[in-house]
Structure formats: C-alpha cells, structure tokens
Design an enzyme around this catalytic site. Sequence first.
Site, PDB file in Angstrom:
ATOM      1  N   GLU A 167       0.847  -1.196   0.000  1.00  0.00           N
ATOM      2  CA  GLU A 167       0.000   0.000   0.000  1.00  0.00           C
ATOM      3  C   GLU A 167       0.885   1.250   0.000  1.00  0.00           C
ATOM      4  O   GLU A 167       2.019   1.230   0.489  1.00  0.00           O
ATOM      5  CB  GLU A 167      -0.903  -0.064   1.242  1.00  0.00           C
ATOM      6  N   ASP A 168       0.386   2.326  -0.567  1.00  0.00           N
ATOM      7  CA  ASP A 168       1.152   3.573  -0.560  1.00  0.00           C
ATOM      8  C   ASP A 168       1.054   4.276   0.792  1.00  0.00           C
ATOM      9  O   ASP A 168       2.044   4.703   1.354  1.00  0.00           O
ATOM     10  CB  ASP A 168       0.687   4.513  -1.692  1.00  0.00           C
ATOM     11  N   ASP A 212      -4.135   5.786   6.191  1.00  0.00           N
ATOM     12  CA  ASP A 212      -4.568   7.005   6.868  1.00  0.00           C
ATOM     13  C   ASP A 212      -5.637   6.632   7.913  1.00  0.00           C
ATOM     14  O   ASP A 212      -5.313   6.313   9.055  1.00  0.00           O
ATOM     15  CB  ASP A 212      -5.097   7.976   5.798  1.00  0.00           C
ATOM     16  N   PHE A 216      -1.489  16.249   3.659  1.00  0.00           N
ATOM     17  CA  PHE A 216      -1.796  15.595   2.394  1.00  0.00           C
ATOM     18  C   PHE A 216      -0.546  15.547   1.530  1.00  0.00           C
ATOM     19  O   PHE A 216       0.059  16.584   1.243  1.00  0.00           O
ATOM     20  CB  PHE A 216      -2.932  16.314   1.658  1.00  0.00           C
ATOM     21  N   ARG A 252       1.527  12.281  -9.641  1.00  0.00           N
ATOM     22  CA  ARG A 252       1.979  10.914  -9.380  1.00  0.00           C
ATOM     23  C   ARG A 252       3.422  10.679  -9.786  1.00  0.00           C
ATOM     24  O   ARG A 252       4.112   9.842  -9.204  1.00  0.00           O
ATOM     25  CB  ARG A 252       1.140   9.904 -10.175  1.00  0.00           C
TER      26      ARG A 252
END
Length: 174
Positions: free
Chosen positions: A98-99, A102, A151, A164
């Site tokens: 997973e990146d 949160d 963010f 990206r």
Amino acid sequence: MDLSRVRVLIDEDALRARIQDLGAEIRAEYGDAPVTAIAVLKGSFMFMADLVRAIGGEVRCEFLGVSSYHGGTRSTGVVRITQDLKHPIEGQHCLIVEDIVDTGLTMDYLLRLLQVRKPRSLKIVTLLDKPTNREVDVDVDFVGFTIPDEFVVGYGLDLGEVYRNLPYIAVYTP
Ligand code: 5GP
C-alpha cells in the site's frame, strides 16, 4: 501541475535507502519462500516496482485496483474495486503493498476481502503511515515512514490524478 504548492518531505535518496532496508526486512521474514506481492493501485505502483526488486527471491506480482477518494482529499470509507487479482491466492504468502494508511478504512476492507480467499499468510507493507487519523485499528507489519497528518503527493500518490510522477514525496498545500 503547480510545483509552487508542493514541498519535499521525503527525497529520492531517503526513499531509495528505506526501501532497500524494507526489502531486506521482508525477505528475512519469509526466508526463501515465494511471496505474492499485491499492489494496491494506483497509488502504490512506483513503490511496488522498487520494493519487489529490493525483496528479491521469488516474488509474484498481483495488482488490485481500488478507488476510495474520487478525486478529493478526504477518505470516504467507501472502497470500490476497479480491478481484481488475476490469479487465486489460496495457500500463498501474500503481502499487501500500500502507498499510505490514513484512516485505515481501505486496509480494513482489503484485509477482509483477501482473507476469505484463504492465503497461507497475509501481511501488510505501507510506504507511509499517517497514524493520527486512524478510525479502525489495522495491524501494519512493515512501515516505510511515519508522517504527520498532511496531504502528500508524488512517488505514485496523486491529487486528482496529477503529481503521481514526482520522484519524491511532497506535502501539497492548497
Ligand atoms: P484510508 O482508507 O486509510 O483513509 O486511506 C487510504 C487511501 O487514501 C490511500 O491508499 C490513498 O489512496 C489515500 N490517501 C490517504 N492519505 C493520502 C494522502 O495524504 N495523499 C494522497 N494522495 N492519498 C492519500
């Protein structure tokens, strides 16, 4: 794309070094056993490419398309599968790649989705962990970096499909 809105948080050298270590840590955990790495698209595609090379040995690559944001900057908790795995994972050592974790809602959903397919084991690696917003407890096995509640974009992570391809992780300020 407006680069005046981004500030580098984790640069390319730091990413490279940490991912090398993570790969070694993960390989040590599995010994010589084959591992099925499951990238959660799209955000983790770049991390996946670097991580599987750092893990080494026999690594199968699977891709799971997931959409949880619909272009905004807040998690909705609604997870949509946009592309399923191409092969069964029953009996395999699986590693979700997973990146960022949160609220944990996406990972919680994915764990339940994949657990019923009876993998031999199911572990999680995330490049980034933002623990301050956690709404559900998820047991993340390997963490690249713990970051504050900001963010971030770059290195696969987007804002409305932009940013990206930045080679670093950056904080985005609206
Ligand atoms: P969670 O369900 O844990 O709240 O969020 C997981 C997903 O939300 C991640 O896979 C990622 O797509 C997205 N996400 C969470 N935080 C960020 C962030 O800071 N930047 C970006 N670009 N996406 C994020």
